[in-house]
Design a protein around this motif. Structure first.
Motif, PDB file in Angstrom:
ATOM      1  N   LYS A  83      43.678  -0.453  18.121  1.00 43.70           N
ATOM      2  CA  LYS A  83      44.511   0.553  18.799  1.00 43.70           C
ATOM      3  C   LYS A  83      43.687   1.523  19.640  1.00 43.70           C
ATOM      4  N   ASP A 365      46.830   3.579   4.649  1.00 42.98           N
ATOM      5  CA  ASP A 365      47.400   2.578   5.549  1.00 42.98           C
ATOM      6  C   ASP A 365      46.631   2.637   6.880  1.00 42.98           C
ATOM      7  N   LYS A 367      47.221   1.402   9.626  1.00 44.42           N
ATOM      8  CA  LYS A 367      48.037   1.460  10.854  1.00 44.42           C
ATOM      9  C   LYS A 367      48.448   2.894  11.188  1.00 44.42           C
ATOM     10  N   THR A 368      48.447   3.755  10.162  1.00 45.87           N
ATOM     11  CA  THR A 368      48.913   5.137  10.378  1.00 45.87           C
ATOM     12  C   THR A 368      47.946   6.190   9.842  1.00 45.87           C
ATOM     13  N   GLU A 370      48.073   7.087   6.932  1.00 43.07           N
ATOM     14  CA  GLU A 370      48.818   7.820   5.902  1.00 43.07           C
ATOM     15  C   GLU A 370      48.425   7.323   4.516  1.00 43.07           C
ATOM     16  N   TYR A 378      47.716  12.503   5.274  1.00 43.20           N
ATOM     17  CA  TYR A 378      46.917  11.640   6.157  1.00 43.20           C
ATOM     18  C   TYR A 378      45.436  11.986   6.026  1.00 43.20           C
ATOM     19  N   ILE A 404      44.836   7.871  15.544  1.00 46.11           N
ATOM     20  CA  ILE A 404      45.938   7.201  14.833  1.00 46.11           C
ATOM     21  C   ILE A 404      46.663   8.188  13.916  1.00 46.11           C
ATOM     22  N   ALA A 405      45.899   8.996  13.181  1.00 47.40           N
ATOM     23  CA  ALA A 405      46.528   9.970  12.283  1.00 47.40           C
ATOM     24  C   ALA A 405      47.382  10.951  13.089  1.00 47.40           C
ATOM     25  N   ALA A 408      50.623   9.301  14.305  1.00 46.29           N
ATOM     26  CA  ALA A 408      51.532   8.987  13.195  1.00 46.29           C
ATOM     27  C   ALA A 408      52.103  10.271  12.575  1.00 46.29           C
ATOM     28  N   ASN A 411      54.583  11.973  14.891  1.00 42.62           N
ATOM     29  CA  ASN A 411      55.712  11.187  15.397  1.00 42.62           C
ATOM     30  C   ASN A 411      55.643  11.044  16.907  1.00 42.62           C
TER      31      ASN A 411
END
Ligand SMILES: Cc1cc2nc3c(=O)[nH]c(=O)nc-3n(C[C@H](O)[C@H](O)[C@H](O)COP(=O)(O)OP(=O)(O)OC[C@H]3O[C@@H](n4cnc5c(N)ncnc54)[C@H](O)[C@@H]3O)c2cc1C
Length: 413
Positions: A83, A365, A367-368, A370, A378, A404-405, A408, A411
Motif C-alpha cells: 500500500k 491487522d 491491513k489497518t 488495528e 492502532y 495505514i494507521a 484506517a 476513516n
C-alpha cells in the motif's frame, strides 16, 4: 480535566515520524479531531537520523525485496508495503517540498541533506491542519472505556474515541499496550556497536575498513547470515567494533545472548582472499621485497596502524626485513589478514539505533494496523515488533505503518 470527544476524536501518543505521518493521513477526513500527545518536542527524534542528513528511505522499489531488509517483520510488511512503499515515500516528500536524491549505496536523502528541513516540512503540514492539536504531555496510562479510551497524562485526563500508540522503541508505550492486553515480544537493542574482548586494537579507534566480508560464529557454530549481512564497512572503536557491517550483524544476532563467557566470534577477511591463495601472494611479495621492513609489506594490504597492531599482537618486530621473516610469522600474518578475529562480549548499551521486539505482530491487522484484541486501538512505527537494517528502512516502516494507521483510524477512503 477530562475533555469530551466530539465526532471522531483520535488520540495519537507519540509525535515521532510514525505518529506524525499517521496524524497527517487521518486529518484528511475533516470530521476527525486529532490530538497528538508528546512528552518531548515533536519530531525531535528525526534530527539525529542519518547523521543529521535523514536517510528517509531506501531505493528498492519492489516491496517484497524491500521487506527482506527487515530481520523482524518481513512477512507482515508485504501487505503494508503493497500500500505504501519507497515510491510513495519519495512522492509524499516531494509533495511537501522535500526533494530527494539517491546516494550510490541506494540510500535516499533530502536534497538539502538536512533532517531539520524534513522535520520543518512535516511541521508546516501539521500547522496547516485545523483538525490537529498538539499537546505537550506524557501519557502515563490508558483505560479502555465502552466507546473509547481515557488517557491519563501528566497534565490531565483526555477522552478519545480511537487511540494510536506510536511511542517508538523506547519509552513507556510498551507498558500502555500491555495494559490493554497486548503481548510485547522480548525487547533487544539492534543496530549497535559491540564491545570486544580484544584489547590490542584499542588504539585504532576511528580507523575503518571498506566493504569487507565477515563470518560469525556462536558456540563453535557458524551462523547463517543473509548474504546482504555478511559484507560492509567496518570501524574500530575505543573499546570494540562498529560501522554498518557490525550494525547488520548486531541486527541479525539481536536475540543471541552472547557475553564474556560465550562471545560472538566475528571473523573478518580484510583482504577478501582465502588463506591459501593469500599466503601464496604474500610469499611472492616477501620474496620480491626482501629488503623492505615487514611493516611496509603488511601495510600494502591494510591501513598502516592495523598492520602495526597485527605485528605487535604476533610479537613480530616492525623493522624485520621481509626476506628474514620466519614461516610461522608469515603464516600468522596471513591468518590475521584473512581471518581477523574479534570476540564480541556485549553491545554498547544505550547507543543502539533501534529496538528489536515490540507489539506482537500476530495481534495487529497488517491491513489497518488495528489491534486484533482491542477495537479502535492502532499501532505504528517502531513500537511494533518490526526493525530493519541501516539504510532508511526504519523510517520507511514509520511512514508506511503511520500512513495505514492514519487512513484506517481516520476513516479516510
Ligand atoms: C541516532 C539515530 C539515527 C537514526 N538514523 C536513521 C536513519 O537515518 N534512517 C532510518 O530509517 N532510521 C534511523 N533511525 C531510526 C529511526 O529514527 C526510528 O526508527 C524512528 O524514529 C522511530 O519512529 P517512531 O515514530 O516509531 O518513534 P520515535 O521516533 O521514537 O518517536 C516516539 C515519540 O513518542 C514520544 N513518547 C514516547 N512515550 C510517550 C508517552 N508516554 N507520552 C507522550 N509521548 C511519548 C517520544 O517523546 C517521541 O517523540 C535512527 C535512530 C537513531 C537513534
Amino acid at each position: 480535566m477530562t475533555e469530551t470527544a466530539t465526532g471522531n476524536t483520535i488520540g495519537i501518543v507519540g509525535g515521532g515520524p510514525a505518529g506524525i505521518m499517521c496524524a497527517l493521513c487521518a486529518s484528511q477526513n475533516i470530521e476527525n479531531n486529532i490530538l497528538i500527545f508528546d512528552k518531548n518536542i515533536i519530531l525531535n527524534t528525526l534530527l539525529p537520523t542519518g547523521g543529521g542528513r535523514c536517510n528517509l528511505a531506501y531505493a528498492e522499489f519492489n516491496f517484497k525485496e524491500l521487506a527482506k531488509f527487515y530481520p523482524r517483520g518481513e512477512k507482515f510488511l508485504y501487505s503494508v508495503f503493497s500500500k505504501f512503499s519507497t515510491r510513495n515515500t519519495v512522492d509524499f516528500f516531494n509533495r511537501i517540498g522535500i526533494n530527494t536524491y539517491i546516494q550510490e549505496d541506494l540510500r535516499i536523502f533530502p536534497e538539502t541533506n538536512s533532517s531539520k528541513d524534513v522535520k520543518n516540512a512535516l511541521l508546516k503540514q501539521l500547522d496547516k491542519k485545523k483538525n490537529i492539536k498538539k499537546t505537550f504531555a506524557k501519557v502515563l496510562s490508558v483505560k479502555k472505556l465502552q466507546n473509547g479510551f481515557e488517557l491519563t497524562t501528566d497534565k490531565g485526563k483526555h477522552f478519545v474515541n480511537k487511540l494510536v500508540i506510536a511511542t517508538g522503541g523506547k519509552g513507556n508505550g510498551h507498558n500502555l499496550a500491555k495494559s490493554l492486553g497486548h503481548h510485547i515480544t522480548e525487547l533487544k537493542p539492534s543496530l549497535s556497536a559491540m564491545i570486544t574482548r580484544e584489547k590490542e586494537f584499542e588504539t585504532l579507534s576511528g580507523i575503518s575498513l571498506k566493504n569487507i566480508f565477515a563470518q560469525v560464529f556462536f558456540e563453535n557454530k557458524k551462523l547463517k547470515l543473509p548474504s546482504n549481512a555478511a559484507a560492509g564497512d567496518f570501524l574500530f572503536t575505543h573499546n570494540g567494533i562498529s560501522g554498518p557491517l557490525i550494525y547488520k550483524i548486531s541486527s541479525y544476532c539481536a536475540y543471541i545472548n552472547f557475553d564474556k563467557n560465550n562471545p560472538l566470534k566475528i571473523v573478518l577477511n580484510p583482504v577478501g582472499q582465502e588463506y591459501k591463495e593469500f599466503d601464496s601472494l604474500l610469499i611472492l611479495k616477501l620474496k620480491n621485497n626482501a629488503q623492505k621492513d615487514i611493516l611496509n609489506i603488511v601495510s600494502c594490504f591494510v591501513p598502516k596502524n592495523l598492520a602495526a597492531a597485527i605485528l605487535q599482537k604476533e610479537n613480530i618486530k616492525h623493522d624485520i626485513k621481509a626476506g628474514q621473516l620466519s614461516k610461522k610469522d608469515r603464516e600468522n600474518i596471513a591468518k590475521n589478514l584473512t581471518s581477523l578475529t574479534f570476540n564480541a562480549i556485549a553491545t554498547v548499551k544505550g547507543e543502539e539505533i533501534v529496538t528489536a521486539g515490540g507489539v506482537d505482530l500476530k495481534e495487529v491487522d497488517s491491513k489497518t494496523m488495528e489491534s486484533k484484541i482491542v477495537e479502535n486501538l492502532y499501532f505504528c512505527g517502531e513500537i511494533l515488533d518490526i526493525d530493519g537494517l541501516t539504510g532508511g528502512f526504519n523510517l520507511q516502516n514509520c511512514w508506511s505503518t503511520g500512513y495505514i494507521a492514519g487512513l484506517a483510524a481516520g476513516n479516510v477512503l
